[in-house]
Write a protein that holds these residues in place. Structure first.
Motif, short mmCIF file in Angstrom:
data_model
loop_
_atom_site.label_atom_id
_atom_site.label_comp_id
_atom_site.label_asym_id
_atom_site.label_seq_id
_atom_site.Cartn_x
_atom_site.Cartn_y
_atom_site.Cartn_z
N ALA A 27 2.55 14.16 5.11
CA ALA A 27 2.56 14.24 6.77
C ALA A 27 3.32 13.05 7.32
O ALA A 27 2.91 11.54 7.39
N THR A 28 3.55 13.54 8.36
CA THR A 28 4.76 12.41 9.01
C THR A 28 4.07 12.68 10.93
O THR A 28 4.38 13.36 11.35
N CYS A 29 3.56 11.49 11.28
CA CYS A 29 2.89 11.18 12.69
C CYS A 29 4.39 11.93 13.82
O CYS A 29 6.01 11.26 13.88
N PRO A 30 4.06 11.52 15.17
CA PRO A 30 4.37 11.93 15.93
C PRO A 30 5.87 11.04 16.16
O PRO A 30 6.83 10.65 16.47
N LYS A 31 5.31 9.80 15.62
CA LYS A 31 6.16 7.55 15.84
C LYS A 31 6.91 7.48 14.42
O LYS A 31 7.19 6.63 14.56
N GLY A 32 6.68 8.91 13.61
CA GLY A 32 7.42 8.36 12.85
C GLY A 32 6.33 7.66 11.05
O GLY A 32 7.43 7.54 10.16
N THR A 33 5.02 7.52 11.74
CA THR A 33 4.78 6.69 10.19
C THR A 33 4.30 7.98 9.15
O THR A 33 3.78 9.11 9.94
N VAL A 34 4.16 8.14 7.98
CA VAL A 34 4.08 8.83 6.96
C VAL A 34 2.49 8.44 6.55
O VAL A 34 2.69 7.30 6.35
N SER A 35 2.22 9.64 6.13
CA SER A 35 0.32 9.18 6.14
C SER A 35 0.65 8.53 4.22
O SER A 35 1.46 8.68 3.59
N SER A 36 -0.64 8.22 4.61
CA SER A 36 -1.12 6.62 2.89
C SER A 36 -1.89 8.31 2.31
O SER A 36 -1.92 7.28 0.67
N GLY A 37 -2.32 8.95 2.32
CA GLY A 37 -3.24 9.82 1.70
C GLY A 37 -3.40 11.19 1.81
O GLY A 37 -3.00 12.02 2.91
N TRP A 38 -3.55 12.22 0.89
CA TRP A 38 -3.53 13.15 1.04
C TRP A 38 -4.74 14.13 -0.46
O TRP A 38 -4.34 13.95 -1.81
#
Length: 345
Positions: free
Chosen positions: A190-201
């Protein structure tokens, strides 16, 4: 006290019935079984003495016997209304070229959640050869699973408002709710509105047993992020995001987007007719009360009410009587009345 005496008498009777020397057939008497179940639900004991169960240790409403005369009836609360009994779920047609007739009546205990009735109800309509192309439903009958299963299993499109996102981010004016995150289901990122990619799923289930995906973001990036305040209140971790399975989550987002259009509410307005049906059933045919005991007999009485309503409507249609329109109270009608100018005195 009288309650203390009744409590002791009940235990004395049950102890005698379930004693090794008592005839076995006594334990098979329905009234004895009801007494046993009620006493177990209401009391502890007997150890030294019988005591009332606390509210916290009482059985859930869906299992608790509220009346020994009707062991199927349940106590329920809906907003400011409380009752002991059942729920009736009514389906009717809403075609413009014929009378609106009832096609199904489903009776459930009063504690049954509305959305759990949707799929069995649609299955029944399909088996009867009466599947609706579009199923207009109250918001209580609509959830993500029903939207997906209804379309995939029966080809029925559900039209009804989904409950809103209750997260504080969705309620906040500038909060970052789940719809603002970009999800890559294949890559499980997942990518947050500020462009950070998730570290866990991580896939799992929520407390209701429904499939969900729990997504986490790195604390090292979230902590100094300038958008932290409208995104998360966590101080020791990064943003945590919980979404449904892909099909259900995308259905939720699509449905909520559709609910913002005028076309949706124009189509959904036809569902107001079922409120008139319930009013007719209650006021004309006594749908809200029954003289019968037990879910099976109550269901039969509700079927008779539905049959009576269908007869009234078919006769009215054959007689050429126009359908009644939605009633407007006198107070509400004042909103459309021309305003009077007051002349100066």
């Amino acid at each position: 006290m009288l309650t203390t005496q009744i409590r002791a008498d009940g235990y004395q009777l049950l102890s005698a019935v379930f004693a090794p020397t008592a005839p076995a057939y006594l334990r098979q008497v329905p009234a004895v079984d009801v007494l046993r179940r009620v006493w177990v639900q209401q009391f502890y004991g007997p150890a030294s003495r019988e005591v009332w169960r606390s509210m916290e240790d009482s059985p859930p409403r869906a299992r608790e016997i509220t009346s020994p005369y009707d062991v199927d009836a349940r106590y329920a609360t809906k907003r400011e209304i409380t009752w002991v009994g059942y729920k009736v779920h009514v389906s009717e047609t809403c075609d413009a070229d014929g009378p609106n007739v009832l096609t199904d009546v489903t009776t459930t205990p009063s504690t049954t959640l509305d959305h759990s009735v949707t799929q069995p109800l649609q299955t029944t309509l399909v088996e009867q050869g009466l599947p609706p192309a579009t199923h207009l439903l109250d918001t209580g009958y609509v959830d993500a699973e029903n939207v997906v299963v209804s379309q995939e299993a029966h080809g029925i499109a559900i039209c009804g408002p989904l409950p809103p996102d209750t997260s504080w981010q969705a309620r906040a004016k500038d909060g970052y709710d789940s719809s603002q995150f970009r999800l890559d289901w294949a890559a499980e990122q997942a990518t947050c509105p500020k462009g950070t990619v998730s570290s866990g799923w991580r896939e799992g289930e929520d407390r209701h047993g429904e499939r969900v995906v729990r997504i986490s973001f790195p604390v090292g990036v979230c902590r100094p992020c300038p958008a932290r305040i409208p995104c998360t209140t966590a101080t020791s971790t990064g943003r945590k995001l919980t979404v449904r399975s892909q099909a259900e989550q995308e259905a939720v987002w699509a449905a909520r987007h559709q609910q913002e259009t005028a076309a949706f509410w124009e189509a959904y307005a036809a569902r107001a007719g079922i409120e008139g049906t319930l009013s007719q059933g209650i006021r004309v045919c006594g749908l809200r009360q029954t003289r019968y005991i037990g879910e099976a007999k109550v269901h039969v009485s509700q079927l008779l009410v539905a049959t009576a309503i269908n007869i009234l409507r078919v006769v009215a249609w054959l007689s050429g009587r126009a359908r009644a329109t939605t009633r407007i109270s006198r107070f509400a009608a004042l909103a459309d009345a021309p305003r009077l100018r007051m002349a100066p005195v």
